[in-house]
Design a protein around this motif. Structure first.
Motif, PDB file in Angstrom:
ATOM      1  N   ARG A 155      -6.212  -1.422 -12.316  1.00 45.51           N
ATOM      2  CA  ARG A 155      -6.410  -0.101 -12.260  1.00 45.51           C
ATOM      3  C   ARG A 155      -6.573   0.489 -13.730  1.00 45.51           C
ATOM      4  O   ARG A 155      -6.287  -0.448 -14.977  1.00 45.51           O
ATOM      5  CB  ARG A 155      -5.062   0.655 -11.909  1.00 45.51           C
ATOM      6  N   TRP A 193      -2.349  -5.158  -8.375  1.00 50.95           N
ATOM      7  CA  TRP A 193      -3.343  -4.017  -8.249  1.00 50.95           C
ATOM      8  C   TRP A 193      -3.165  -3.427  -9.699  1.00 50.95           C
ATOM      9  O   TRP A 193      -4.069  -2.939 -10.238  1.00 50.95           O
ATOM     10  CB  TRP A 193      -2.587  -3.187  -7.046  1.00 50.95           C
ATOM     11  N   SER A 200       1.598  -5.800  -6.142  1.00 45.42           N
ATOM     12  CA  SER A 200       1.393  -4.616  -6.746  1.00 45.42           C
ATOM     13  C   SER A 200       1.171  -4.961  -8.190  1.00 45.42           C
ATOM     14  O   SER A 200       0.413  -4.100  -8.776  1.00 45.42           O
ATOM     15  CB  SER A 200       3.177  -3.996  -6.724  1.00 45.42           C
ATOM     16  N   THR A 208       0.846  -1.161   0.055  1.00 42.58           N
ATOM     17  CA  THR A 208      -0.059  -0.084   0.146  1.00 42.58           C
ATOM     18  C   THR A 208       0.755   1.316  -0.033  1.00 42.58           C
ATOM     19  O   THR A 208       0.633   2.002  -0.658  1.00 42.58           O
ATOM     20  CB  THR A 208      -0.856   0.021   1.214  1.00 42.58           C
TER      21      THR A 208
END
Length: 146
Positions: A57, A53, A50, A23
């Motif tokens: 996005r 993630w 990561s 994060t």
């Protein structure tokens, strides 16, 4: 190692998992990018959080690559050449990979939660940074309460 001095390499490392390395890495990369910096986020955690993630996005404000290899310190100059800043999301254990990340970094950030267990777990990472400072005395280190 000779690098472009405008580059800054931030490494988020901690012996213990679940303290917010990913994060903080993502948020740091996003903040630097919002300031007009060209940012590379290296996911060096074999769990690949990561990278996971980044697959979800909608906009690509910065580049995310996976590289969970203990040769980051040898390859960082080539990796960083097109970026102003590099942020490395490290693994949750002290390994050869973590040592390589420390040698590549300008600043090692050790996230921790305000508990005695987290402080004790940070000590091993601090010790590794001290060892690496023998080879590169310019490596900085800080704790980040998260």
């Amino acid at each position: 190692m000779h690098r472009n001095t405008t580059n800054m390499i931030y490494a988020f490392l901690k012996q213990k998992g679940g303290v917010g390395k990913t994060t903080l890495s993502i948020r740091t990369a996003a903040e630097l990018s919002s300031r007009g910096r060209r940012v590379l986020l290296i996911d060096a955690d074999p769990q690949g959080s990561s990278l996971g993630w980044s697959n979800h996005r909608e906009t690509a404000d910065f580049t995310v690559v996976g590289m969970a290899k203990a040769t980051i310190h040898k390859e960082i100059e080539c990796l960083a050449q097109d970026y102003d800043d590099v942020v490395i999301d490290g693994p949750p254990r002290v390994t050869e990979l973590a040592r390589s990340i420390i040698l590549a970094a300008d600043m090692v950030i050790i996230p921790l939660q305000p508990s005695p267990m987290d402080v004790w777990a940070a000590a091993e990472t601090v010790d590794l940074v001290r060892e690496a400072q023998v080879f590169n005395p310019d490596i900085k280190c800080c704790l980040a309460l998260n």
